[in-house]
Design a protein around this motif. Sequence first.
Motif, PDB file in Angstrom:
ATOM      1  N   LYS A 117       0.456   1.183   4.932  1.00  9.59           N
ATOM      2  CA  LYS A 117      -0.323   1.522   3.735  1.00  9.59           C
ATOM      3  C   LYS A 117      -0.195   0.414   2.685  1.00  9.59           C
ATOM      4  N   ARG A 118      -1.228   0.274   1.859  1.00 13.44           N
ATOM      5  CA  ARG A 118      -1.203  -0.717   0.781  1.00 13.44           C
ATOM      6  C   ARG A 118      -0.572  -0.144  -0.472  1.00 13.44           C
ATOM      7  N   GLN A 119      -0.648   1.176  -0.607  1.00  8.69           N
ATOM      8  CA  GLN A 119      -0.149   1.831  -1.819  1.00  8.69           C
ATOM      9  C   GLN A 119       0.571   3.115  -1.446  1.00  8.69           C
ATOM     10  N   THR A 168       3.625  -4.648  -0.138  1.00  2.00           N
ATOM     11  CA  THR A 168       3.275  -5.987   0.353  1.00  2.00           C
ATOM     12  C   THR A 168       3.494  -6.121   1.852  1.00  2.00           C
ATOM     13  N   GLU A 182       5.221   2.163   4.391  1.00 12.66           N
ATOM     14  CA  GLU A 182       5.331   0.817   4.967  1.00 12.66           C
ATOM     15  C   GLU A 182       5.156   0.869   6.483  1.00 12.66           C
ATOM     16  N   ASN A 210       2.346  -0.626  -5.276  1.00 16.53           N
ATOM     17  CA  ASN A 210       1.607  -1.476  -4.351  1.00 16.53           C
ATOM     18  C   ASN A 210       2.584  -2.092  -3.357  1.00 16.53           C
TER      19      ASN A 210
END
Length: 153
Positions: free
Chosen positions: A45-47, A89, A41, A87
């Motif tokens: 990062k997205r994942q 957010t 986070e 994932n």
Amino acid sequence: HNSAREPQSFSFRRHLGSVTVATMGRMNVLADALNSINNAEKRGKRQVMLRPNSKVIVKFLTVMMKHAYIGEFEIVDDHRAGKIVVNLTGRMNKCGVISPRYDVAVRDLERWQTRLLPSRQFGYIVLTTSSGIMDHEEARRKHTGGKILGYFF
């Protein structure tokens, strides 16, 4: 001359031995998972991939997902300890584990909230209770205490 150098290399080898022992067998799988989420986070990062998998991690993630702090997550069975792909957010400020898992009675929830969460408006404490793993609000509704696993906000 040579014998003077010998103990040094021996202590070094022993030191390496202790390091390998330290990396064997995860002490707190949940702590590692939450740290990975925090770091991902922070880097935007997205994942993020968590390993190993555990039932507690899955339940903890489910609570986070229910409150939309993370997106969907997928469990990858690699015939070993398993992995989870989460994932992100970008809503999570921080999540952490509380160790040891202190016993919390319903009447003490308030005190833990002020200790762990930044404000009364948001954030959740995750407890493991006799009726499953849940956040502190659900625990209060069900009027059940339990042991504290961690928090997120």
